[in-house]
Design a protein around this motif. Sequence first.
Motif, PDB file in Angstrom:
ATOM      1  N   GLU A 228     -15.542   2.600  -1.613  1.00 19.68           N
ATOM      2  CA  GLU A 228     -15.440   3.949  -1.060  1.00 19.68           C
ATOM      3  C   GLU A 228     -16.296   4.084   0.192  1.00 19.68           C
ATOM      4  OE1 GLU A 228     -14.646   6.370  -5.268  1.00 19.68           O
ATOM      5  OE2 GLU A 228     -16.692   6.044  -4.520  1.00 19.68           O
ATOM      6  N   GLY A 229     -17.495   3.513   0.152  1.00 22.72           N
ATOM      7  CA  GLY A 229     -18.362   3.598   1.324  1.00 22.72           C
ATOM      8  C   GLY A 229     -17.784   2.874   2.533  1.00 22.72           C
ATOM      9  N   ILE A 230     -17.155   1.741   2.294  1.00 16.20           N
ATOM     10  CA  ILE A 230     -16.586   0.955   3.390  1.00 16.20           C
ATOM     11  C   ILE A 230     -15.327   1.604   3.942  1.00 16.20           C
ATOM     12  CG2 ILE A 230     -15.414  -1.233   3.915  1.00 16.20           C
ATOM     13  CD1 ILE A 230     -17.416  -2.561   1.948  1.00 16.20           C
ATOM     14  N   THR A 231     -14.415   2.025   3.059  1.00 17.61           N
ATOM     15  CA  THR A 231     -13.115   2.523   3.497  1.00 17.61           C
ATOM     16  C   THR A 231     -13.082   4.032   3.721  1.00 17.61           C
ATOM     17  OG1 THR A 231     -12.328   2.894   1.231  1.00 17.61           O
ATOM     18  CG2 THR A 231     -12.017   0.679   2.173  1.00 17.61           C
ATOM     19  N   GLY A 232     -14.016   4.757   3.115  1.00 16.70           N
ATOM     20  CA  GLY A 232     -13.953   6.220   3.178  1.00 16.70           C
ATOM     21  C   GLY A 232     -12.889   6.808   2.286  1.00 16.70           C
TER      22      GLY A 232
END
Length: 687
Positions: free
Chosen positions: A211-215
């Motif tokens: 989630e942090g990487i892709t948003g």
Amino acid sequence: MKKILILTLCVCFCAVSFAQEPVKVACVGNSITYGIGVANPDKDSYPAQLQRMLGEKYKVERFGKPGATLLNKGHRPYMQQKEFKDALAFAGDIVVIHLGVNDTDPRNWPNYRDFFISDYRALIDSFRVVNPKCRILIARTTPIADRHPRFESGTRDWQGEIQLAIESVAKSAHVQLIDFHKPLYPYPYLLPDAVHPNEEGASLLAKTAYEGITGNYGGLKMPELFTDNMVLQYGRPIDIHGTANAGDKVTVTIGKQKQKTVTGLDGKWRVTLHPLAAGGPYTLAVSTAERLLTFNNVLAGEVWLCSGQSNMEFHLNWSATAKQDVPNAANDQIRLFDQKERWRTNAVEWPVSVLDSLNHLQYYKDTEWKVCSPETAGKFSAVAYYFGKKLQDSLQVPVGLICNAIGGSPTEAWIDRRTLEYQFPAILRNWKQNDFIQDWVRGRAALNVKKSTDKQQRHPYEPCYLYESGILPLEHFPVRGIIWYQGESNAHNKEAHEKLFNLLVQSWRKNWNDAELPFYFVQLSSIDRPSWTWFRDSQRRLMTEIPHTGMAVSSDRGDSLDVHPKQKKEIGERLAAWALNRTYGHRNVVPSGPLYKSVSFARGAAYVSFDYADGLCTSDGKPISTFEVAGEDELFYPAQAVVEDGKIKVWSKKVKDPKIVRYGWQPFTRANLVNGAGLPASTFRTE
């Protein structure tokens, strides 16, 4: 022509090569990044699971060193390990760093804490040197469970300091902060050795990194309390919040108000609406470019949380006045959010199929706001219904009632984990054999989960469990106050309960960010249980010690044989009297029966003063009963009592020089002192 063909082929080859060039993700860390705690690190470590989530457009490599510290003067500095050199050589486009767990070792943090931020900055700069365009995410550290042998001797406190330092690094180094702590914290069974996540725990870390990487947080979502027919707290700014994909623009509208915001990198968004006027109905709409959520028939009014154990859970259908009250319960201005358990804690062994759901905090059934009707009210809490009805009748505004009471539940199950870890850690240790916890509670829990082979198997009576499954999902939904009916499952140890009740109120006020959140509770009623006299008096004292609380006396409505007395109407209305007087300023409403204030002694008699003492008399027209006096020997004798100049004069021929007075000091008492409002006096014992 040949040159054109060759050039075309070269261009196509370059385009294909460029298209296939994956984004390199370097996962940097300690044994948790390496995969200690999972059966197959190559397959099940969080970086391996992250690779599957991200897909072929990414290339994820793990550079975890078991035992590594962030501190360069620590016992195993990461920047001195081969894994660090390999990570630099990899030159990731994205670097996910999770370090700090091993820095809680007493060899490290006490001596070198001053270097943590500078060492972390140096680590970040190292990756920026080899790839100036790299994107860096740093993680708050995974939890260390209270079962860890050094938990109280330093690990608990040092990890808390390290988390704050990591947050400072994220701000000063302008890197993205992700949270590896929060997803695991309510699930201690995912840390079998108290430190290393198992495969399921690693999947939560992978999801957090993904989630942090892709948003991508799954699009627009709202807390479960947002449904049709809901009641929003009126008269104060309203916090509306939820999640959406990073960068999504969110619009919130209600009435003539429209608020806009942008979702943060953590997937969270929040707006604050101006206070709403009581009434409605309103329509609340929340939208992004991809999704619209609409909530209809919304009212603005007074919202109260109603919680505790079985006497709060006790249905209106079961109450003494159900026959006349249930058919007349239809009221569009009262709304009910009824959180009911999936499995009652009766004296049975639960099937194996239940146990995994318990561990995942899936204890409450899905529910939604309902309009109050004979059908919905009949299965709702009787005490909560009568409380809400009196408020609605008196205030003439909508009332929303949230009930999540669980039969048999002890106080400690309703307190947040952090509060107990720091202020009562002893109650967390080996809770099924812990004398702080009532033996009936431990025995019932053991019976319910008897079929489990999991040493960390959870149960609703476990400390923190009902907070994590029943309070956290409310997500700070604005409420005016709390009503609470509980204590039967803590009456064995009033000293422990005194501490726990303070922590409960503190915990919930912190959750709702309101240090003055009203908390009105019911004193245990009468029943033939020896410890209840002391417990009732302890509850009375707690009311005087904790601000913004009030206590409804129920001993005159007890049952000598049944822990669930059926006369609930009076109890709900007594709680409402506290709210009307204290929360809403209706000074004409008497909130309580006579409450002991002071005592003086003269001429062989005691003179007892009370608050709320106007019109002192008896409920049955008979002489005042159940007063006792004792001298310095603390041997009590029945006493006579009369009203004299607004006080109660108490004496006994057997005690020439009284020093102590007590009243209603029987487990099942027929005490009969009331005030002019007809409200009963509380059990008490003078010092």
